[in-house]
Structures are given as structure tokens and as C-alpha cells.
Motif scaffolding. Structure first.
Motif, PDB file in Angstrom:
ATOM      1  N   LEU A  64       0.865  -1.176  -0.108  1.00  0.00           N
ATOM      2  CA  LEU A  64      -0.055   0.060   0.166  1.00  0.00           C
ATOM      3  C   LEU A  64       0.745   1.236   0.249  1.00  0.00           C
ATOM      4  CD1 LEU A  64      -2.791  -1.072   2.732  1.00  0.00           C
ATOM      5  CD2 LEU A  64      -2.901  -0.917  -0.102  1.00  0.00           C
ATOM      6  N   MET A  65       1.962   1.223   0.549  1.00  0.00           N
ATOM      7  CA  MET A  65       2.944   2.250   0.724  1.00  0.00           C
ATOM      8  C   MET A  65       3.510   2.667  -0.851  1.00  0.00           C
ATOM      9  SD  MET A  65       4.807   1.817   4.103  1.00  0.00           S
ATOM     10  CE  MET A  65       5.951   3.189   3.806  1.00  0.00           C
ATOM     11  N   VAL A  66       3.434   1.807  -1.651  1.00  0.00           N
ATOM     12  CA  VAL A  66       3.877   2.054  -3.046  1.00  0.00           C
ATOM     13  C   VAL A  66       3.054   3.234  -3.679  1.00  0.00           C
ATOM     14  CG1 VAL A  66       4.052   1.220  -5.281  1.00  0.00           C
ATOM     15  CG2 VAL A  66       4.990  -0.064  -3.563  1.00  0.00           C
ATOM     16  N   LYS A  67       1.595   3.191  -3.358  1.00  0.00           N
ATOM     17  CA  LYS A  67       0.779   4.032  -3.972  1.00  0.00           C
ATOM     18  C   LYS A  67       1.205   5.539  -3.512  1.00  0.00           C
ATOM     19  CE  LYS A  67      -3.276   4.504  -2.034  1.00  0.00           C
ATOM     20  NZ  LYS A  67      -4.674   4.347  -1.318  1.00  0.00           N
ATOM     21  N   GLU A  68       1.394   5.540  -2.049  1.00  0.00           N
ATOM     22  CA  GLU A  68       1.982   7.008  -1.416  1.00  0.00           C
ATOM     23  C   GLU A  68       3.273   7.137  -2.123  1.00  0.00           C
ATOM     24  OE1 GLU A  68       1.781   6.430   2.634  1.00  0.00           O
ATOM     25  OE2 GLU A  68      -0.330   5.821   2.669  1.00  0.00           O
ATOM     26  N   GLN A  69       4.089   6.485  -2.443  1.00  0.00           N
ATOM     27  CA  GLN A  69       5.208   6.978  -3.045  1.00  0.00           C
ATOM     28  C   GLN A  69       5.394   7.487  -4.113  1.00  0.00           C
ATOM     29  OE1 GLN A  69       7.647   3.330  -2.774  1.00  0.00           O
ATOM     30  NE2 GLN A  69       8.111   3.388  -0.311  1.00  0.00           N
ATOM     31  N   TYR A  70       4.089   6.886  -5.056  1.00  0.00           N
ATOM     32  CA  TYR A  70       4.077   7.301  -6.521  1.00  0.00           C
ATOM     33  C   TYR A  70       2.770   7.913  -6.890  1.00  0.00           C
ATOM     34  CZ  TYR A  70       8.238   4.488  -7.083  1.00  0.00           C
ATOM     35  OH  TYR A  70       9.360   3.827  -6.899  1.00  0.00           O
ATOM     36  N   PRO A  71       2.483   8.795  -6.072  1.00  0.00           N
ATOM     37  CA  PRO A  71       1.161   9.670  -6.157  1.00  0.00           C
ATOM     38  C   PRO A  71       0.668   9.937  -7.589  1.00  0.00           C
ATOM     39  CG  PRO A  71       2.264  11.356  -5.249  1.00  0.00           C
ATOM     40  CD  PRO A  71       3.316  10.156  -5.270  1.00  0.00           C
ATOM     41  N   ASN A  72       1.699  10.601  -8.404  1.00  0.00           N
ATOM     42  CA  ASN A  72       1.312  11.106  -9.832  1.00  0.00           C
ATOM     43  C   ASN A  72       1.695  10.174 -10.878  1.00  0.00           C
ATOM     44  OD1 ASN A  72       0.675  13.548  -8.461  1.00  0.00           O
ATOM     45  ND2 ASN A  72       2.828  13.970  -8.343  1.00  0.00           N
ATOM     46  N   ALA A  73       2.070   9.053 -10.553  1.00  0.00           N
ATOM     47  CA  ALA A  73       2.344   7.975 -11.495  1.00  0.00           C
ATOM     48  C   ALA A  73       1.058   7.561 -12.180  1.00  0.00           C
ATOM     49  CB  ALA A  73       2.913   6.668 -10.959  1.00  0.00           C
ATOM     50  N   ASP A  74       1.310   7.287 -13.658  1.00  0.00           N
ATOM     51  CA  ASP A  74       0.013   6.840 -14.230  1.00  0.00           C
ATOM     52  C   ASP A  74      -0.386   5.368 -14.031  1.00  0.00           C
ATOM     53  OD1 ASP A  74       2.136   5.383 -15.352  1.00  0.00           O
ATOM     54  OD2 ASP A  74       2.165   6.090 -17.354  1.00  0.00           O
ATOM     55  N   THR A  75      -1.485   4.841 -14.530  1.00  0.00           N
ATOM     56  CA  THR A  75      -2.025   3.749 -14.199  1.00  0.00           C
ATOM     57  C   THR A  75      -0.844   2.364 -14.618  1.00  0.00           C
ATOM     58  OG1 THR A  75      -4.149   4.433 -14.483  1.00  0.00           O
ATOM     59  CG2 THR A  75      -3.947   2.194 -14.555  1.00  0.00           C
ATOM     60  N   ILE A  79      -6.246  -0.728  -5.726  1.00  0.00           N
ATOM     61  CA  ILE A  79      -5.510   0.409  -6.026  1.00  0.00           C
ATOM     62  C   ILE A  79      -5.509   0.836  -7.450  1.00  0.00           C
ATOM     63  CG2 ILE A  79      -3.051   1.619  -5.654  1.00  0.00           C
ATOM     64  CD1 ILE A  79      -2.893  -0.246  -3.344  1.00  0.00           C
ATOM     65  N   ILE A  80      -5.142  -0.156  -8.264  1.00  0.00           N
ATOM     66  CA  ILE A  80      -5.036   0.331  -9.774  1.00  0.00           C
ATOM     67  C   ILE A  80      -6.479   0.780 -10.336  1.00  0.00           C
ATOM     68  CG2 ILE A  80      -4.635  -0.525 -12.077  1.00  0.00           C
ATOM     69  CD1 ILE A  80      -2.610  -2.396 -10.799  1.00  0.00           C
ATOM     70  N   ALA A  81      -7.560   0.047 -10.010  1.00  0.00           N
ATOM     71  CA  ALA A  81      -8.827   0.366 -10.414  1.00  0.00           C
ATOM     72  C   ALA A  81      -8.988   1.791  -9.958  1.00  0.00           C
ATOM     73  CB  ALA A  81      -9.850  -0.385  -9.755  1.00  0.00           C
ATOM     74  N   ASN A  82      -8.795   2.386  -8.704  1.00  0.00           N
ATOM     75  CA  ASN A  82      -9.324   3.487  -8.032  1.00  0.00           C
ATOM     76  C   ASN A  82      -8.365   4.549  -8.889  1.00  0.00           C
ATOM     77  OD1 ASN A  82     -11.002   2.564  -6.000  1.00  0.00           O
ATOM     78  ND2 ASN A  82      -9.270   2.388  -4.695  1.00  0.00           N
ATOM     79  N   ARG A  83      -7.110   4.416  -9.313  1.00  0.00           N
ATOM     80  CA  ARG A  83      -6.325   5.405  -9.772  1.00  0.00           C
ATOM     81  C   ARG A  83      -6.878   5.421 -11.341  1.00  0.00           C
ATOM     82  NH1 ARG A  83      -0.933   7.236  -9.325  1.00  0.00           N
ATOM     83  NH2 ARG A  83      -1.642   6.738  -7.033  1.00  0.00           N
ATOM     84  N   SER A  84      -7.143   4.128 -11.759  1.00  0.00           N
ATOM     85  CA  SER A  84      -7.856   4.390 -13.273  1.00  0.00           C
ATOM     86  C   SER A  84      -8.991   5.447 -13.132  1.00  0.00           C
ATOM     87  CB  SER A  84      -8.002   2.985 -13.716  1.00  0.00           C
ATOM     88  OG  SER A  84      -6.972   2.351 -14.028  1.00  0.00           O
ATOM     89  N   GLU A  85      -9.871   5.173 -12.250  1.00  0.00           N
ATOM     90  CA  GLU A  85     -11.188   5.955 -12.002  1.00  0.00           C
ATOM     91  C   GLU A  85     -10.682   7.389 -12.067  1.00  0.00           C
ATOM     92  OE1 GLU A  85     -13.483   4.334  -9.072  1.00  0.00           O
ATOM     93  OE2 GLU A  85     -14.192   2.505 -10.009  1.00  0.00           O
ATOM     94  N   LYS A  86     -10.087   7.606 -11.253  1.00  0.00           N
ATOM     95  CA  LYS A  86      -9.498   9.014 -10.976  1.00  0.00           C
ATOM     96  C   LYS A  86      -8.898   9.531 -12.207  1.00  0.00           C
ATOM     97  CE  LYS A  86      -8.422   8.820  -5.957  1.00  0.00           C
ATOM     98  NZ  LYS A  86      -7.777   8.759  -4.796  1.00  0.00           N
ATOM     99  N   GLY A  87      -8.049   9.017 -12.928  1.00  0.00           N
ATOM    100  CA  GLY A  87      -7.410   9.428 -14.372  1.00  0.00           C
ATOM    101  C   GLY A  87      -8.470   9.620 -15.086  1.00  0.00           C
ATOM    102  N   ALA A  88      -9.630   8.940 -15.325  1.00  0.00           N
ATOM    103  CA  ALA A  88     -10.567   9.043 -16.298  1.00  0.00           C
ATOM    104  C   ALA A  88     -11.436  10.180 -15.947  1.00  0.00           C
ATOM    105  CB  ALA A  88     -11.493   7.777 -16.496  1.00  0.00           C
TER     106      ALA A  88
END
Length: 455
Positions: A327-338, A446-455
Motif C-alpha cells: 500500500l505504501m507504493v501508492k503513496e510513494q508514486y502519487p502522480n504515476a500513471d496507471t 489500487i489500480i482500479a481507483n487510480r484508473s477511475e481518478k484518471g478518467a
């Protein structure tokens, strides 16, 4: 023989005369003296020969008399021998007639005495092996004398002897239903002797100090069994030794010691393992290593699983568990693409997988190798068996028992180690995959949440 002795005597006399004449001839001074000496010597020699002949004749008469006396004694002994033979035959006939008369007069009593003799012999054998004889000794002496007297001399049993036989049978039957306590010297397993209280359970068992005893008829002694049965039987013996009244549970041998002797000959677990030899020890060592690894993995996966479950409920990620580190990987890369985040999460999960599945392969290998090593011990044991058959044949099964025991014990040990290892390996593998599955699920979320936010 007589002629040879007389001839030797005559030759000796002639030789002595010749030597005498030669000695006289040496002393003569002229021919006349020599002639006179020869004449006198011939006369003396003739008189001496006559005396010897008379002595020989007298001895011959004496020898003839001795010969006649010896012939007379021989004829007398021959006559006496014939008389004794006739008397022996008459005695045999008289004895046979008396025996027939005795048998006719005995009638059915003869069968009775035969039964008495048989019963006495059988009872003697029974008393020799009965534990009651350890308390009541000397019973077999009377039975032995009774059976031998009736069998060897055809002696008729008296009323007292018949009553004594009945009494001994009745006493044996009565004592077989009693539990008696008596003081007796016993031989301990280490060879020392001590006097202690012995409890006799009917005609079945002897116990003292919580251990089973045996009665040795040859030496009229009571000895502690060199090997005792397993603890569950010894516990009942201890209970019986300590009890003074009431009812207690006791492991009874109804055969009087036969089953107990077979029971104590059965090898213990340690002896069965020793029969496996070096191959058996190797299997046990591998099994022990696998068990230690399995215990460590169970504890480790249990603790990791507990931390992961806590992390699922916690709002913030923690680096003390695999899920928190993912889970800390998501925090380490907050602006990374999906796609980048997906790769980073996959990398983080891959770093956690070796830790979760560490040493599980070793347990799986042990579950496969253990029966193979057992098979190796089986083959080795059969080789030893066939070597014993080649050297000693198949006459004595004990010579082959060692190899067969090794063959069977190693097979059993291999299966005993392999079967639990298979279950343990499956359980640990399932546990580790469950944790990995949680990591993958959270990563996918986590990837699904990031994809939703990016969309």
C-alpha cells in the motif's frame, strides 16, 4: 610251552657244565691230570643231571595234579551254571504265574492305579509351572515319588497316598481363586537378592513393588522379569501392590505367564527404530528438519496473516507487514500513471512472495525424498536377507529376521515422515497463497481507483 621251558633248562645246564670243564682244564698241569679232572667232572655232571631229572619229574607230577584240580573246578562250575539256569527259568515261570494271578485279582483296580499314576505325572508337570509353588514348595516331590513307585515297582497305592493326591489337587484349585501376600526372597533385574512382600494372583501372576515376577522351578526361585511390559500394564501392577483390600484393575495373564512372556518380547518403539539401522536414522533426521521448518513457517505465516488482517482494518499503511508495504507504493508514486503504478505494485508483490513461500519447497522435497530413502532401506534389508539365505539357508528364520525388519521398518519410517509432510506442505502453501491473494486483490483495487481518478 612245557617243552620249550625244559629245553631251555637243559641247554643252560649243559652250558654250565661246559664252562666248568673249561675252568678245570685251565688248572691242569699235564694230560693225566686233565684226564682225571674230566672223569671226575663227568661223574659229578651225571649226578647233577640225575638230580635235575628227578626234580623235573616231581614238578611234572605236581603240574598234572594242579591240572586235574582245575578241570574238576571247571566241571563243578559248569554244573552249578546249569542248575542256576534251570532255577532262573523256574523263577520266571513262577513270577509270570504270580503276575497273572495279581492282575486277575486286581481287576478294575489296575485301571484305577494306572489313572492315578497318570494323574500324578500330569499334576507334577502342572505344579512345576504353577506360581502357587512359589508359596507352597515341595509338592512335586511327593508326586514324583508317587508316580515313580507305582510305575517302576508296580506298587499299589495306599489310602493315605490317594488322599494326599486328592488333597494337593483340591489345594491347587482352592489357591487358584485367592489373592495371597507372602514374604519371599526375589532376584531383581540387576542380579541382587532381596526379601519383600510378593502378591500372588491365583495361579496366574506374581507381582512385587509394582513389577511382574516369574517363578523358576529348576532353582525354586522367584525373579523379576528382565523386561517389563508397557506402562499401562505396570500401572495395574503398582495399583495391586499398593492395595490392601477392595477391587482394583489388574492386567491378568490367564495362561500363567505365556502371554506375558510373548508380550515382553515384542520390541518397543525405540527398538523398532533401531531395527531400521542407519537408513532409518537418516529418515528420522530429515523428518525432524522438516518438522522444525514447518513449525517455523506456521508461526511466521500466522503472525504475518494477523498483521495483514490488522492492516486491512487500519486507515494508514504500515511497513511491518507485506500488505502495508504494498500500500505504501501508492503513496510513494502519487502522480504515476496507471501502467507505471501497476508495474510498481507488481514489483512490490514479487518482493513479498519469496518471503511468504520461503522454505516451503524444502518441506515438499522432504515429503518426496522420505519414501525414496525408505525404499532404499527396503532394498538394503532384502539384500542382507538374501545374503543370510545364501550363507545359512532357510532353516532358521531368525537369521533372516534382521534384514526383513530393516526392510519393513525403513519403509514405515519413510511413509510416517512423508505423509505428514505432504499435509503440512499443502497447508503452508495454501496459507501463503491466501496472503499473496490478498496482496493481489488490494493491488488490483489500487489500480482500479487510480484508473477511475484518471478518467
Amino acid at each position: 610251552m612245557k617243552f620249550s621251558i625244559n629245553t631251555k633248562t637243559l641247554l643252560a645246564s649243559v652250558a654250565a657244565a661246559a664252562f666248568s670243564l673249561l675252568a678245570q682244564a685251565n688248572d691242569a698241569k699235564n694230560l693225566d691230570e686233565l684226564l682225571n679232572q674230566l672223569a671226575q667232572g663227568q661223574i659229578a655232571q651225571t649226578e647233577e643231571n640225575k638230580a635235575r631229572e628227578a626234580q623235573f619229574t616231581a614238578r611234572k607230577s605236581e603240574q598234572d595234579a594242579m591240572l586235574k584240580q582245575a578241570i574238576g573246578e571247571r566241571d563243578g562250575q559248569i554244573q552249578l551254571s546249569a542248575q542256576l539256569e534251570n532255577q532262573f527259568q523256574d523263577n520266571e515261570l513262577a513270577l509270570a504265574n504270580q503276575t497273572d494271578a495279581l492282575n486277575k485279582r486286581l481287576g478294575e483296580l489296575k485301571e484305577l492305579f494306572g489313572v492315578l499314576q497318570q494323574v500324578a505325572g500330569d499334576t507334577k508337570s502342572k505344579f512345576q509351572n504353577s506360581v502357587i509353588s512359589s508359596q507352597i514348595s515341595g509338592r512335586d516331590v511327593f508326586l514324583d515319588e508317587f508316580a515313580q513307585s507305582m510305575g517302576s515297582t508296580s506298587k499299589l497305592a495306599s489310602i493315605e497316598e490317594i488322599e494326599r493326591l486328592w488333597f494337593e489337587l483340591q489345594r491347587e484349585m482352592t489357591q487358584s481363586g485367592k489373592i495371597a501376600t507372602f514374604d519371599r526372597e526375589i532376584v531383581l533385574a540387576d542380579g541382587t537378592k532381596t526379601t519383600t512382600a510378593v502378591k500372588r494372583v491365583g495361579s496366574f501372576n506374581l507381582v512385587a513393588n509394582g513389577k511382574y515376577l516369574e517363578y523358576i522351578n529348576e532353582t525354586d526361585s522367584v525373579a523379576e522379569l528382565m523386561r517389563q511390559p508397557v506402562n499401562r500394564y505396570l500401572d495395574t501392577a503398582s495399583t495391586l501392590s499398593d492395595a490392601s483390600n477392595g477391587q482394583v484393575a489388574f492386567a491378568l495373564d490367564p495362561t500363567g505367564g505365556s502371554i506375558l512372556s510373548l508380550l515382553i518380547q515384542a520390541p518397543s518403539d525405540r527398538e523398532r527404530v533401531d531395527q531400521g539401522g542407519p537408513v532409518g536414522y537418516v529418515i528420522l533426521a530429515i523428518g525432524l528438519v522438516g518438522l522444525l521448518i514447518a513449525i517455523e513457517r506456521f508461526i511466521s505465516l500466522f503472525l504475518i496473516g494477523a498483521k495483514v488482517n490488522r492492516q486491512l482494518k487500519a486507515p494508514a499503511a504500515s511497513d511491518d507487514n507485506p500488505l502495508g508495504r504494498v500500500l505504501m507504493v501508492k503513496e510513494q508514486y502519487p502522480n504515476a500513471d496507471t501502467e507505471t503504478l501497476e508495474l510498481k505494485l507488481s514489483e512490490s508483490i514479487l518482493r513479498e512472495v519469496p518471503k511468504l513461500q520461503s522454505r516451503l519447497t524444502i518441506i515438499k522435497i522432504i515429503s518426496v525424498v522420505a519414501p525414496l530413502i525408505g525404499l532404499l532401506g527396503t532394498v538394503t534389508g532384502m539384500i542382507n536377507t538374501f545374503q543370510a539365505i545364501t550363507l545359512f539357508g532357510t532353516g532358521d528364520p531368525k537369521l533372516m529376521a534382521g534384514g526383513i525388519s530393516q526392510a519393513l521398518v525403513t519403509t514405515v519410517l519413510g511413509l510416517v515422515v512423508a505423509i505428514p509432510m505432504v499435509f503440512i506442505s499443502t497447508l503452508l502453501n495454501t496459507r501463503s497463497k491466501g496472503i499473496i491473494n490478498i496482496l493481489q486483490q488490494q493491488s488490483a483495487g489500487i489500480i482500479a481507483n487510480r484508473s477511475e481518478k484518471g478518467a
